[in-house]
Enzyme design. Structure first.
Site, PDB file in Angstrom:
ATOM      1  N   ASP A   1      54.257  37.461 100.632  1.00 50.58           N
ATOM      2  CA  ASP A   1      53.120  37.540 101.617  1.00 50.58           C
ATOM      3  C   ASP A   1      54.109  38.849 102.192  1.00 50.58           C
ATOM      4  O   ASP A   1      53.612  39.316 103.083  1.00 50.58           O
ATOM      5  CB  ASP A   1      53.854  36.510 103.081  1.00 50.58           C
ATOM      6  CG  ASP A   1      52.778  35.078 102.995  1.00 50.58           C
ATOM      7  OD1 ASP A   1      51.612  35.660 103.457  1.00 50.58           O
ATOM      8  OD2 ASP A   1      53.675  34.129 103.771  1.00 50.58           O
TER       9      ASP A   1
ATOM     10  N   LYS B   1      42.594  28.691 100.241  1.00 53.60           N
ATOM     11  CA  LYS B   1      44.051  29.665  99.698  1.00 53.60           C
ATOM     12  C   LYS B   1      43.775  28.869  98.289  1.00 53.60           C
ATOM     13  O   LYS B   1      43.888  29.313  97.440  1.00 53.60           O
ATOM     14  CB  LYS B   1      44.998  29.835  99.991  1.00 53.60           C
ATOM     15  CG  LYS B   1      44.968  30.946 101.043  1.00 53.60           C
ATOM     16  CD  LYS B   1      46.331  31.152 102.510  1.00 53.60           C
ATOM     17  CE  LYS B   1      46.530  31.988 103.485  1.00 53.60           C
ATOM     18  NZ  LYS B   1      47.465  31.915 104.190  1.00 53.60           N
TER      19      LYS B   1
ATOM     20  N   GLN C   1      52.633  28.761 104.865  1.00 52.69           N
ATOM     21  CA  GLN C   1      51.925  28.471 106.345  1.00 52.69           C
ATOM     22  C   GLN C   1      52.795  29.009 107.341  1.00 52.69           C
ATOM     23  O   GLN C   1      53.927  27.867 107.483  1.00 52.69           O
ATOM     24  CB  GLN C   1      51.371  27.806 105.805  1.00 52.69           C
ATOM     25  CG  GLN C   1      49.639  28.285 107.093  1.00 52.69           C
ATOM     26  CD  GLN C   1      49.303  29.521 106.432  1.00 52.69           C
ATOM     27  OE1 GLN C   1      48.994  29.451 105.112  1.00 52.69           O
ATOM     28  NE2 GLN C   1      48.495  29.891 107.928  1.00 52.69           N
TER      29      GLN C   1
HETATM   30  N1  GUN Z   1      49.021  32.782 109.396  1.00 55.89           N
HETATM   31  C1  GUN Z   1      48.418  33.286 109.524  1.00 55.89           C
HETATM   32  N2  GUN Z   1      48.945  34.453 108.734  1.00 55.89           N
HETATM   33  C2  GUN Z   1      49.239  34.000 107.856  1.00 55.89           C
HETATM   34  C3  GUN Z   1      49.862  34.623 106.249  1.00 55.89           C
HETATM   35  O1  GUN Z   1      48.640  35.814 106.779  1.00 55.89           O
HETATM   36  N3  GUN Z   1      50.561  34.009 105.887  1.00 55.89           N
HETATM   37  C4  GUN Z   1      51.334  32.874 106.307  1.00 55.89           C
HETATM   38  N4  GUN Z   1      52.421  32.519 105.340  1.00 55.89           N
HETATM   39  N5  GUN Z   1      50.999  32.381 107.231  1.00 55.89           N
HETATM   40  C5  GUN Z   1      49.824  32.551 108.151  1.00 55.89           C
END
Ligand code: GUN
Length: 297
Positions: free
Chosen positions: A119, A52, A96
């Site tokens: 998110d 990311k 995350q």
């Molecule tokens: N863990 C797995 N997928 C995601 C996501 O889309 N966002 C976040 N913050 N954590 C994740």
């Protein structure tokens, strides 16, 4: 043989279409900023977050990364979120998931300023999504919608089956597919671990979204001929290669592609789209917070 849905190519198109908006923001003196927070020793989570950050660099979004020890007090995470909320250069915040067990996930999600919640997991944003007035669409379901759009898959009136009911994918995916909106209007069923007749549901599905986190459990013989199969699963399974593992979706690709009309591979399907939509939401957040108008498709 199914058409292969190329998530890498569609994600590249999304990034390309963001570049004009990023230029507009920069010309007005604003660089979109995304903060990622990692509180985990899980190698998969570490990889996702570093990808990311790499994406941010590539498109000209400021990436800020905060790493906390997995055994640090939970308060450190809450304080970090407060600081990022107050930082004007940060337009988007992503913590995350999953966070360690001693951290209250709901408290973390509530702590993020909803305006920066790229998110879309804050309860206010979940509520807005369900009400058909989303501020940010969660990245993975949003990415799936973009894939369906890019490949002209008709959702209106289609029978869609979402396998998995997670807060991150299954629930928001089903909510988007039932909305009276483009890439919605599908008759949508959510199946999960207690579903009695998964095969019966799948056999009627024009569109299958597999998001249960179980390696290769949906096989070609369960699918309707010509169905569109979107595989959200990214499961690490042991393998005798250099890494010691390989990535496998929730769908048994080899058998499914013989029956499906279109299918996403793993890797190279949904994963790149999730990352592209995070950039999209960050650019949107920067525009919303600064009042600088941009034209997002
Ligand atoms: N863990 C797995 N997928 C995601 C996501 O889309 N966002 C976040 N913050 N954590 C994740």
């Amino acid at each position: 043989m199914a058409d292969i849905i190329d998530g890498k190519a569609v994600a590249a198109d999304v990034r390309e279409s963001l570049s004009d908006s990023i230029t507009t923001l920069k010309d007005a003196g604003v660089t979109p900023g995304l903060a990622t927070v990692l509180m985990s020793d899980d190698p998969a989570s570490e990889t996702y977050v570093s990808m990311k950050q790499r994406d941010c660099e590539e498109v000209g979004v400021d990436g800020i990364h905060v790493e906390l020890d997995a055994d640090a007090p939970a308060q450190e995470l809450y304080d970090t979120v407060d600081e990022l909320n107050a930082d004007e250069e940060v337009h988007g915040i992503l913590v995350q998931m999953p966070v360690p067990d001693h951290v209250d996930t709901r408290r973390v999600l509530r702590a993020i300023d909803p305006a920066k919640d790229v998110d879309g997991f804050h309860p206010e944003n979940v509520g807005r999504l369900v009400a058909g007035n989303a501020r940010f669409k969660p990245c993975t379901p949003h990415g799936v919608q973009k894939l369906l759009e890019a490949y002209d898959i008709e959702t209106e009136g289609a029978e869609a089956v979402v396998v998995g009911r997670s807060d991150i994918v299954g629930k928001p995916m089903a909510n988007l597919l039932i909305q009276k909106a483009p890439i919605g209007n599908a008759t949508t069923t959510v199946c999960h671990s207690r579903t009695q007749d998964l095969e019966g549901h799948l056999s009627r599905a024009d569109i299958v979204i597999a998001a249960a986190g179980r390696p290769a459990f949906i096989t070609g013989d369960m699918l309707k001929e010509g169905a569109t199969v979107v595989d959200v699963g990214i499961n690490r399974v042991d393998a005798e290669n250099e890494k010691g593992y390989e990535l496998v979706g929730d769908v048994a690709y080899e058998s499914a592609k013989e029956v499906a009309g279109a299918i996403t591979p793993v890797p190279g399907g949904v994963g790149p789209m999730t990352r592209a939509m995070l950039l999209y939401n960050t650019v949107q957040a920067a525009s919303q917070q600064t009042g600088i108008e941009i034209d997002l498709a």
